[in-house]
Design a protein around this motif. Sequence first.
Motif, short mmCIF file in Angstrom:
data_model
loop_
_atom_site.label_atom_id
_atom_site.label_comp_id
_atom_site.label_asym_id
_atom_site.label_seq_id
_atom_site.Cartn_x
_atom_site.Cartn_y
_atom_site.Cartn_z
N ASP A 1 6.37 -8.99 4.88
CA ASP A 1 5.77 -9.22 3.93
C ASP A 1 5.97 -8.97 2.96
N ARG B 1 1.87 -13.05 -1.20
CA ARG B 1 0.05 -12.91 -1.32
C ARG B 1 0.85 -12.32 -2.65
N LEU C 1 -1.35 -3.29 0.01
CA LEU C 1 -1.35 -4.59 0.64
C LEU C 1 -0.62 -4.49 1.94
N VAL D 1 4.12 -9.26 -1.43
CA VAL D 1 3.39 -9.57 -2.77
C VAL D 1 4.13 -9.41 -3.89
#
Length: 115
Positions: A79, A104, A115, A81
Amino acid sequence: MKPRSAIPVLRVGDTLLVTVQIELHDAVADAFQEDLLVTIEKTGARGLIIDITGLDMVDSYVARVLADTGRMARLMGTDTVLVGMRPEVAATLVRMGYAMEGVRTALNVDEGLGL
C-alpha cells in the motif's frame, strides 16, 4: 550507464519511507521508481510512504511516475501513501487530471504511518 536514484529508502518495520528532497527530473524519477520497486521486492514491504514535502513543483511526468509507482507497488502487495503535498502541488495535479487512483494521501508522515 543507467542513472541511479539519489533518494534514500528507509525501512521502518514493514514500511518503506522515502523523503524526496531533490527535484525529480525525468532520469532521476525513472531511477527512483525502479529503485523503489526493487526494494519492495527485496524487503517484502507491506507499506510505502513517499514524502514529497521537499518538492516545490510537480510536472506531468513526475505526477505520472508517482501515480504509476503507487499502482505498481499495489500490484506487488504494498500500500502506498503520498504525504506532505503542498497546496500548489495538489492544485497542479488536479488541473492536470491526476486523481492518483490507488494511492492514498495524508498530510504528514505521522498520519501516513497511521494508515
